[in-house]
Design an enzyme around this catalytic site. Structure first.
Site, PDB file in Angstrom:
ATOM      1  N   CYS A  92       0.816  -1.411   0.182  1.00  3.70           N
ATOM      2  CA  CYS A  92       0.242  -0.016  -0.050  1.00  3.70           C
ATOM      3  C   CYS A  92       0.855   1.253  -0.038  1.00  3.70           C
ATOM      4  O   CYS A  92       2.028   1.386   0.587  1.00  3.70           O
ATOM      5  CB  CYS A  92      -0.774   0.113   1.156  1.00  3.70           C
ATOM      6  SG  CYS A  92      -1.976   1.543   1.628  1.00  3.70           S
ATOM      7  N   HIS A 134      -8.894  -3.957  -3.160  1.00  2.73           N
ATOM      8  CA  HIS A 134      -8.263  -3.303  -2.253  1.00  2.73           C
ATOM      9  C   HIS A 134      -8.558  -1.659  -2.069  1.00  2.73           C
ATOM     10  O   HIS A 134      -8.562  -0.968  -1.146  1.00  2.73           O
ATOM     11  CB  HIS A 134      -6.905  -3.293  -2.714  1.00  2.73           C
ATOM     12  CG  HIS A 134      -5.599  -2.690  -2.021  1.00  2.73           C
ATOM     13  ND1 HIS A 134      -4.774  -3.153  -1.172  1.00  2.73           N
ATOM     14  CD2 HIS A 134      -5.412  -1.317  -1.850  1.00  2.73           C
ATOM     15  CE1 HIS A 134      -3.798  -2.399  -0.780  1.00  2.73           C
ATOM     16  NE2 HIS A 134      -4.303  -1.092  -0.952  1.00  2.73           N
ATOM     17  N   GLU A 135      -8.640  -1.094  -3.534  1.00  7.95           N
ATOM     18  CA  GLU A 135      -9.140   0.233  -3.361  1.00  7.95           C
ATOM     19  C   GLU A 135     -10.588   0.523  -2.748  1.00  7.95           C
ATOM     20  O   GLU A 135     -10.665   1.660  -2.001  1.00  7.95           O
ATOM     21  CB  GLU A 135      -9.183   0.777  -4.835  1.00  7.95           C
ATOM     22  CG  GLU A 135      -7.518   0.519  -5.411  1.00  7.95           C
ATOM     23  CD  GLU A 135      -6.603   1.143  -4.584  1.00  7.95           C
ATOM     24  OE1 GLU A 135      -6.804   2.188  -3.968  1.00  7.95           O
ATOM     25  OE2 GLU A 135      -5.642   0.369  -4.895  1.00  7.95           O
ATOM     26  N   HIS A 138     -10.281   0.772   0.762  1.00  5.17           N
ATOM     27  CA  HIS A 138      -9.649   2.052   1.440  1.00  5.17           C
ATOM     28  C   HIS A 138     -10.785   2.925   1.330  1.00  5.17           C
ATOM     29  O   HIS A 138     -10.964   3.644   2.369  1.00  5.17           O
ATOM     30  CB  HIS A 138      -8.746   2.711   0.475  1.00  5.17           C
ATOM     31  CG  HIS A 138      -7.284   2.243   0.555  1.00  5.17           C
ATOM     32  ND1 HIS A 138      -6.561   2.547   1.580  1.00  5.17           N
ATOM     33  CD2 HIS A 138      -6.091   1.587  -0.382  1.00  5.17           C
ATOM     34  CE1 HIS A 138      -5.411   2.001   1.531  1.00  5.17           C
ATOM     35  NE2 HIS A 138      -5.253   1.680   0.494  1.00  5.17           N
TER      36      HIS A 138
END
Length: 201
Positions: A92, A134-135, A138
């Site tokens: 990251c 993953h995004e 976030h």
């Protein structure tokens, strides 16, 4: 002021981003800046809250290279229809140098919009599915190391403490604003692009 990548434990990384209701020239320019930062730091994805913007937008390119693959800008992403499982290493840009093995669905459906308002409805698998998950994590205030299990987290704890110490030091010298100011800044961005009010932190 140009965008920059924020590092753990900056509170915006734990903020649940709100859906975007307005697209203007400034938002498009910020998306371009996010792509520039992603490529500059050899990333394959970057979420808006990683540049201290509390809005539901991410950029991605699974190749990590500006002149290869496709640069994605996705607004208000949602993922569903998970299938299969796959475990792979993730890192990251908000905790540079740290990596862990993360188990995720192998296939997902991505829904959202591009900057022109065109609807996106696409089934993704393999690496791109992982990048998108993953995004979106976030944007929901979740970081990859929240998903690696106790043993993997123990390996990173010392390094995460170093990030905390560095953050506190920068806040102490004023190079990072205090928590109340950061909350006010988030509220102002939300009011501008998500229909939120400036009373929300």
């Amino acid at each position: 002021m140009p965008l920059s990548i924020i590092h753990f434990p900056h509170p915006t990384l734990r903020h649940v981003s709100r859906p975007i209701v307005r697209v203007d020239a400034k938002l498009k320019s910020m998306a371009d800046e996010m792509l520039d930062l992603m490529y500059e730091f050899d990333g394959v994805g970057l979420a808006a809250n990683q540049v201290d913007l509390p809005i539901r937008m991410f950029v991605a390119n699974p190749t990590g290279k500006r002149d290869e693959g496709e640069s994605w800008v996705i607004l208000n992403p949602e993922i569903d229809r998970p299938k299969g499982n796959d475990t792979a290493q993730e890192g990251c840009l908000s905790v540079p140098g740290l990596y862990g093995q993360v188990k995720r669905p192998k296939t997902v459906r991505l829904r959202g919009f591009d900057l022109q308002g065109n609807e996106i409805n696409q089934v993704l698998d393999g690496f791109m599915a992982r990048v998108v998950q993953h995004e979106v994590d976030h944007l929901d205030g979740i970081m990859f190391f929240d998903r690696i299990g106790e043993e993997g987290l123990r390996d990173l704890e010392g390094h995460l403490e170093e990030f905390k110490t560095d953050y506190e030091s920068k806040q102490g010298t004023g190079s990072i604003a205090d928590e109340a100011t950061l909350a006010q800044q988030r509220a102002e961005w939300e009011a501008m692009y998500t229909g939120g009010t400036t009373s929300n932190g």
